[in-house]
Design an enzyme around this catalytic site. Sequence first.
Site, PDB file in Angstrom:
ATOM      1  N   ARG A 210      53.116  35.741  49.888  1.00 14.24           N
ATOM      2  CA  ARG A 210      52.127  35.496  50.949  1.00 14.24           C
ATOM      3  C   ARG A 210      52.778  35.599  52.332  1.00 14.24           C
ATOM      4  O   ARG A 210      52.184  36.134  53.276  1.00 14.24           O
ATOM      5  CB  ARG A 210      51.494  34.108  50.766  1.00 14.24           C
ATOM      6  CG  ARG A 210      50.530  34.018  49.600  1.00 14.24           C
ATOM      7  CD  ARG A 210      49.764  32.709  49.603  1.00 14.24           C
ATOM      8  NE  ARG A 210      50.496  31.616  48.999  1.00 14.24           N
ATOM      9  CZ  ARG A 210      50.333  31.187  47.748  1.00 14.24           C
ATOM     10  NH1 ARG A 210      49.478  31.793  46.953  1.00 14.24           N
ATOM     11  NH2 ARG A 210      51.019  30.159  47.285  1.00 14.24           N
ATOM     12  N   PHE A 226      40.283  38.482  44.058  1.00 11.85           N
ATOM     13  CA  PHE A 226      40.691  37.373  43.182  1.00 11.85           C
ATOM     14  C   PHE A 226      41.360  36.286  44.036  1.00 11.85           C
ATOM     15  O   PHE A 226      42.449  35.811  43.737  1.00 11.85           O
ATOM     16  CB  PHE A 226      41.662  37.853  42.098  1.00 11.85           C
ATOM     17  CG  PHE A 226      41.216  39.083  41.356  1.00 11.85           C
ATOM     18  CD1 PHE A 226      40.336  38.995  40.289  1.00 11.85           C
ATOM     19  CD2 PHE A 226      41.666  40.339  41.738  1.00 11.85           C
ATOM     20  CE1 PHE A 226      39.928  40.130  39.599  1.00 11.85           C
ATOM     21  CE2 PHE A 226      41.270  41.486  41.057  1.00 11.85           C
ATOM     22  CZ  PHE A 226      40.385  41.378  39.990  1.00 11.85           C
ATOM     23  N   ASP A 248      35.974  36.442  45.061  1.00 13.70           N
ATOM     24  CA  ASP A 248      36.281  35.844  43.755  1.00 13.70           C
ATOM     25  C   ASP A 248      34.969  35.663  43.007  1.00 13.70           C
ATOM     26  O   ASP A 248      33.921  35.420  43.622  1.00 13.70           O
ATOM     27  CB  ASP A 248      36.993  34.496  43.921  1.00 13.70           C
ATOM     28  CG  ASP A 248      37.776  34.097  42.680  1.00 13.70           C
ATOM     29  OD1 ASP A 248      39.015  34.143  42.719  1.00 13.70           O
ATOM     30  OD2 ASP A 248      37.138  33.731  41.668  1.00 13.70           O
ATOM     31  N   SER A 249      35.030  35.771  41.692  1.00 18.93           N
ATOM     32  CA  SER A 249      33.809  35.619  40.897  1.00 18.93           C
ATOM     33  C   SER A 249      33.424  34.154  40.705  1.00 18.93           C
ATOM     34  O   SER A 249      32.325  33.857  40.226  1.00 18.93           O
ATOM     35  CB  SER A 249      33.985  36.285  39.527  1.00 18.93           C
ATOM     36  OG  SER A 249      35.055  35.679  38.818  1.00 18.93           O
ATOM     37  N   ALA A 278      34.965  41.560  40.960  1.00 17.66           N
ATOM     38  CA  ALA A 278      35.870  42.419  41.730  1.00 17.66           C
ATOM     39  C   ALA A 278      35.467  43.888  41.670  1.00 17.66           C
ATOM     40  O   ALA A 278      35.389  44.562  42.707  1.00 17.66           O
ATOM     41  CB  ALA A 278      37.298  42.242  41.222  1.00 17.66           C
ATOM     42  N   ASP A 298      45.428  40.347  43.125  1.00 17.98           N
ATOM     43  CA  ASP A 298      46.192  39.321  42.417  1.00 17.98           C
ATOM     44  C   ASP A 298      45.321  38.745  41.300  1.00 17.98           C
ATOM     45  O   ASP A 298      44.898  37.591  41.354  1.00 17.98           O
ATOM     46  CB  ASP A 298      46.625  38.221  43.402  1.00 17.98           C
ATOM     47  CG  ASP A 298      47.541  37.197  42.761  1.00 17.98           C
ATOM     48  OD1 ASP A 298      48.162  37.512  41.719  1.00 17.98           O
ATOM     49  OD2 ASP A 298      47.632  36.072  43.284  1.00 17.98           O
ATOM     50  N   CYS A 338      50.525  39.111  36.482  1.00 18.18           N
ATOM     51  CA  CYS A 338      51.180  37.877  36.050  1.00 18.18           C
ATOM     52  C   CYS A 338      51.188  37.767  34.523  1.00 18.18           C
ATOM     53  O   CYS A 338      51.409  36.681  33.984  1.00 18.18           O
ATOM     54  CB  CYS A 338      50.504  36.658  36.677  1.00 18.18           C
ATOM     55  SG  CYS A 338      48.774  36.440  36.183  1.00 18.18           S
TER      56      CYS A 338
END
Length: 394
Positions: A210, A226, A248-249, A278, A298, A338
């Site tokens: 970040r 996200f 974001d959902s 997204a 992300d 990730c």
Amino acid sequence: MAYRIIQLKRGKEESLRRFHPWVFSGAIHQTDSDLEEGDIVRVVTSTGEFIAVGHYQQGSIAVRVLSFSDVAIDDAYWESRLRSALGMRLAIGLADSPTNNTYRLVHGEGDHLPGLIIDVYGKTAVMQAHSIGMHLCRKQIAVQLVKVMGERLQHVYYKSETTLPYMELENGFLYGGSNDNVALENGLKFYVDWLRGQKTGFFVDQRENRLLLQQYARGRRVLNMFCYTGGFSFYAMRGGAELVHSVDSSAKAIELTNRNVELNFPGDQRHQAFCEDAFKYMDNVPADNVPYDLVVLDPPAFAKHRGALHNALKGYTRLNQKAMQIIAPGGILFTFSCSQVVTKDNFRNAVFTAAALARRKVRILHQLHQPADHPINIYHPEGEYLKGLVLYVE
């Protein structure tokens, strides 16, 4: 204390001799008849030679090794391991920093405590168990944690409902109790939802990435996909972004993002948040008037086990292709995976395919990974889970 015994098949101790911290179920010859999940066990070779002590659990990974020395797993053991973990965070300048009170104190195998995660948010530590053995030891660990941390810590919150969903347990404070959930990261404030949020309430592992994004944000139009708690968004704003859109959902994530932006930049009109899928959002970005020249991808883990790898790589390719199609010439793309089972080469090849399908000239500016407070045990390469690329898209 006399621990129960697990005996390995002949020749199956070789990975343990190389200090790999897992014993797989297929390596086991026999166990004590009264063995239960979460028990502390002594692992011996086919000839009866001691080789490790650890937590037993049913499943593919049958034993997570706590020590390769024949020691008691008692208060002194937990204190020693926690002091070692804190000592490393002090050595790298994270603990006791005047501008940062958010860091991971214990990172599972990376701190020789497989199955245990502890994140620190100001005066509160959030503990999470990923094994039944660590769950059963939670109170003992909390006592030693408070002892080791001293005045740094006033509260210990336990949060393992989602990591051990097959057990009947409740999240809650093991020590203290506080509603003050505002923490500090690199001088920015944010709310931590350790009650209902994902992981321990915040994604501590993106702290340095970040900060890197902040350096690229000046004058740019930023899309943070996200977004979860909006971390990349408010770093972009501090970096001088022209506008920031967070997507974001999850409605809860959008609410938390808006609260975090307002906490740091009250009344700032540069930020807007959207609760939407997204792919659907990117499909609606007009191709003839691209509004973004810095995009962050992300996503949550696309593959949580090896059987999902193929579909996950297709997902990463599709996602990055979409981003490259909506980013302005000269734009910057921060893209991450990730998923532990996705290797660096897997991820890079997926992004390479996306660039080719989008027919864009792309250069790699940075190759990113998890920060130093998420260390990788040199004997456990599986611990390298976070992969990231910063790309320049012509």
